[in-house]
Scaffold this active site. Structure first.
Site, PDB file in Angstrom:
ATOM      1  N   LYS A 131      -8.538  90.693  46.165  1.00 32.70           N
ATOM      2  CA  LYS A 131      -7.531  89.955  45.392  1.00 32.70           C
ATOM      3  C   LYS A 131      -8.161  89.343  44.147  1.00 32.70           C
ATOM      4  O   LYS A 131      -7.571  89.352  43.068  1.00 32.70           O
ATOM      5  CB  LYS A 131      -6.871  88.878  46.252  1.00 32.70           C
ATOM      6  CG  LYS A 131      -5.845  89.472  47.193  1.00 32.70           C
ATOM      7  CD  LYS A 131      -5.088  88.440  47.977  1.00 32.70           C
ATOM      8  CE  LYS A 131      -4.170  89.117  48.990  1.00 32.70           C
ATOM      9  NZ  LYS A 131      -3.963  88.333  50.190  1.00 32.70           N
ATOM     10  N   LYS A 210      -3.954 102.870  50.532  1.00 35.07           N
ATOM     11  CA  LYS A 210      -3.363 102.168  51.681  1.00 35.07           C
ATOM     12  C   LYS A 210      -2.002 101.602  51.289  1.00 35.07           C
ATOM     13  O   LYS A 210      -1.862 101.058  50.186  1.00 35.07           O
ATOM     14  CB  LYS A 210      -4.297 101.024  52.099  1.00 35.07           C
ATOM     15  CG  LYS A 210      -3.814 100.289  53.327  1.00 35.07           C
ATOM     16  CD  LYS A 210      -4.574  98.994  53.537  1.00 35.07           C
ATOM     17  CE  LYS A 210      -3.979  97.861  52.748  1.00 35.07           C
ATOM     18  NZ  LYS A 210      -4.345  96.516  53.193  1.00 35.07           N
ATOM     19  N   LYS A 213       1.939  95.875  49.903  1.00 34.44           N
ATOM     20  CA  LYS A 213       2.844  95.255  48.919  1.00 34.44           C
ATOM     21  C   LYS A 213       2.127  95.067  47.595  1.00 34.44           C
ATOM     22  O   LYS A 213       2.697  95.256  46.528  1.00 34.44           O
ATOM     23  CB  LYS A 213       3.308  93.885  49.432  1.00 34.44           C
ATOM     24  CG  LYS A 213       4.343  93.966  50.533  1.00 34.44           C
ATOM     25  CD  LYS A 213       4.347  92.688  51.384  1.00 34.44           C
ATOM     26  CE  LYS A 213       4.688  92.994  52.822  1.00 34.44           C
ATOM     27  NZ  LYS A 213       4.184  92.002  53.782  1.00 34.44           N
TER      28      LYS A 213
HETATM   29  P1  TYM Z   1      -0.253  91.474  56.936  1.00 33.33           P
HETATM   30  O1  TYM Z   1       0.959  90.644  56.901  1.00 33.33           O
HETATM   31  O2  TYM Z   1      -0.865  91.902  55.643  1.00 33.33           O
HETATM   32  O3  TYM Z   1       0.030  92.776  57.756  1.00 33.33           O
HETATM   33  C1  TYM Z   1       0.618  92.717  59.050  1.00 33.33           C
HETATM   34  C2  TYM Z   1       0.040  93.816  59.916  1.00 33.33           C
HETATM   35  O4  TYM Z   1       0.302  95.097  59.317  1.00 33.33           O
HETATM   36  C3  TYM Z   1      -0.901  95.842  59.242  1.00 33.33           C
HETATM   37  N1  TYM Z   1      -0.860  96.708  58.055  1.00 33.33           N
HETATM   38  C4  TYM Z   1      -1.155  98.012  58.076  1.00 33.33           C
HETATM   39  N2  TYM Z   1      -1.515  98.814  59.079  1.00 33.33           N
HETATM   40  C5  TYM Z   1      -1.737 100.126  58.782  1.00 33.33           C
HETATM   41  N3  TYM Z   1      -1.585 100.650  57.544  1.00 33.33           N
HETATM   42  C6  TYM Z   1      -1.225  99.869  56.504  1.00 33.33           C
HETATM   43  N4  TYM Z   1      -1.056 100.397  55.301  1.00 33.33           N
HETATM   44  C7  TYM Z   1      -0.989  98.481  56.750  1.00 33.33           C
HETATM   45  N5  TYM Z   1      -0.607  97.435  55.971  1.00 33.33           N
HETATM   46  C8  TYM Z   1      -0.534  96.352  56.784  1.00 33.33           C
HETATM   47  C9  TYM Z   1      -1.995  94.788  59.105  1.00 33.33           C
HETATM   48  O5  TYM Z   1      -3.253  95.309  59.476  1.00 33.33           O
HETATM   49  C10 TYM Z   1      -1.487  93.715  60.036  1.00 33.33           C
HETATM   50  O6  TYM Z   1      -1.869  93.978  61.370  1.00 33.33           O
HETATM   51  N6  TYM Z   1      -3.852  88.186  57.971  1.00 33.33           N
HETATM   52  C11 TYM Z   1      -2.775  88.952  58.549  1.00 33.33           C
HETATM   53  C12 TYM Z   1      -1.720  88.102  59.218  1.00 33.33           C
HETATM   54  C13 TYM Z   1      -2.283  87.219  60.260  1.00 33.33           C
HETATM   55  C14 TYM Z   1      -2.815  87.612  61.520  1.00 33.33           C
HETATM   56  C15 TYM Z   1      -3.215  86.409  62.161  1.00 33.33           C
HETATM   57  C16 TYM Z   1      -2.972  88.840  62.146  1.00 33.33           C
HETATM   58  C17 TYM Z   1      -2.388  85.866  60.181  1.00 33.33           C
HETATM   59  N7  TYM Z   1      -2.944  85.372  61.325  1.00 33.33           N
HETATM   60  C18 TYM Z   1      -3.786  86.430  63.433  1.00 33.33           C
HETATM   61  C19 TYM Z   1      -3.549  88.859  63.415  1.00 33.33           C
HETATM   62  C20 TYM Z   1      -3.953  87.673  64.050  1.00 33.33           C
HETATM   63  C21 TYM Z   1      -2.104  89.726  57.425  1.00 33.33           C
HETATM   64  O7  TYM Z   1      -2.179  89.388  56.283  1.00 33.33           O
HETATM   65  O8  TYM Z   1      -1.360  90.792  57.853  1.00 33.33           O
END
Ligand code: TYM
Length: 352
Positions: A131, A210, A213
């Site tokens: 980022k 990948k 958003k």
């Molecule tokens: P976030 O909101 O970016 O994404 C949510 C989940 O979607 C998965 N993901 C993907 N998996 C495969 N291919 C992709 N292109 C792809 N894009 C997103 C992410 O790996 C994720 O599992 N930090 C986390 C949110 C969070 C969290 C937590 C997760 C906050 N606290 C505790 C697990 C445990 C996040 O930004 O995910």
């Protein structure tokens, strides 16, 4: 054998071994509508795992606050996220579904963890580095994001964290911090493990990077079919002539099609690629149809749920209650261990 011996029930060789409890936890940010990467990387796993043990799934609004600065949009995203998750199959009878900020115990636990977090560990986290390199303002919230995420996980004694590949490094940070805290204060935290599914660990976007958003290459689960179709028809492909045989593996259009197609259809499509003489337009049309079919039931359920807002409110309230009960226990265990509570540390094995 004597008659007496016959009446004695056979003795088990060894007592059955108690399996450690399974607690599944994951979070997802309400920074927009969910896309195929979120679904195939994470949400589908939530649904698969929701009844294997205790399970907790939450909408990470505190994390989203590092990017969404309009209160009304954030509120709407949180609401949509809850609706989407339930429509996609998250069952509140099995799983606690809640909003992260409804469990203040987690932010308190974040501070405890912050005191054992080396700066260098956070500087190495790729989500932050990425980022920053794209010129996004790097505030302390973004920098310390993995510490809040660690508290999210540790507050529920989670053993399994279903995620996509991009979150694995953060779970390693969590294990690291939990290990340091335990080393200093005794066995306070349970060390979690990430869980990935091979096919969905890194879903590609319309441009082959990948799906994310921030790359503006997403296809959303519930967007209008006409919008979805337009995006699919614009997926980038190479410009080799129609007749030339192509290798399907590694082709992002094929990878996307594979997410939806049953094995036989996937194989048939792979054979078509290798034979050549077909157009990418045909693959795209097949993808449009397969995706529409795949999410048709969820789309219907979502429309029904949206018409009854009270149901989602009740699900989130009940979820937060369950989550707070668990997080409260873990927080007080951690506070006692490090001397923040007047009560002494709980004896070893006091883990809930
Ligand atoms: P976030 O909101 O970016 O994404 C949510 C989940 O979607 C998965 N993901 C993907 N998996 C495969 N291919 C992709 N292109 C792809 N894009 C997103 C992410 O790996 C994720 O599992 N930090 C986390 C949110 C969070 C969290 C937590 C997760 C906050 N606290 C505790 C697990 C445990 C996040 O930004 O995910």
């Amino acid at each position: 054998m004597s008659d007496d011996a016959k009446n004695v029930p056979p003795r088990p060789l060894s007592p059955p071994r108690a399996l450690p409890p399974t607690r599944v936890l994951s979070g997802i940010q309400p920074t927009g509508r969910f896309h195929w990467g979120n679904y195939f990387g994470a949400i589908r796993q939530y649904i698969e795992l929701q009844s294997v043990g205790e399970s907790y799934f939450f909408i990470a609004d505190l994390h989203a606050l590092t990017t969404v600065r309009e209160p009304e949009r954030l509120r709407a995203f949180v609401r949509d996220a809850a609706l989407d998750l339930v429509a996609l199959g998250l069952d509140p009878v099995h799983a606690a579904l809640f909003v992260q900020s409804d469990v203040p115990e987690v932010t308190e636990l974040t501070w405890l963890l912050m005191t054992v977090t080396p700066m260098g560990l956070l500087e190495r986290c790729h989500a932050f580095k990425d980022k920053k390199s794209r010129g996004m303002a790097a505030d302390a919230g973004l920098f310390t994001y993995p510490v809040l995420m660690s508290a999210d996980i540790l507050a529920y004694d989670a053993t399994i964290v279903p995620v996509g590949e991009d979150q694995v490094q953060h779970i390693e940070v969590c294990r690291d911090l939990a290990g340091t805290f335990n080393h200093l204060y005794g066995e306070v935290f349970t060390l979690p493990k990430p869980r990935l599914v091979e096919a969905g660990a890194r879903v590609p976007g319309t441009d082959g990077q990948k799906m994310s958003k921030s790359y503006e290459n997403t296809i959303e689960v519930f967007e209008e079919p006409s919008v979805q179709k337009k995006k699919i028809m614009r997926i980038t492909t190479d410009s080799r002539p129609l007749e030339e045989p192509k290798e399907p593996e590694g082709d992002h259009l094929f990878d996307l099609f594979s997410l939806f197609a049953p094995a036989a259809e996937r194989e048939a499509m792979a054979a078509l690629y290798r034979r050549g003489g077909f157009g990418y337009g045909d693959v795209k049309k097949a993808l449009v149809a397969a995706a529409a079919d795949f999410f048709a039931d969820a789309r219907r359920r979502r429309a029904e749920l949206a018409a009854d807002p009270g149901t989602i409110d009740a699900i989130l309230a009940r979820g937060a209650e369950r989550a707070r009960a668990k997080a409260g226990d873990v927080l007080s265990r951690a506070k006692r261990a490090c001397g923040l509570s007047r009560l002494p540390a709980q004896p070893a094995g006091g883990k809930a």
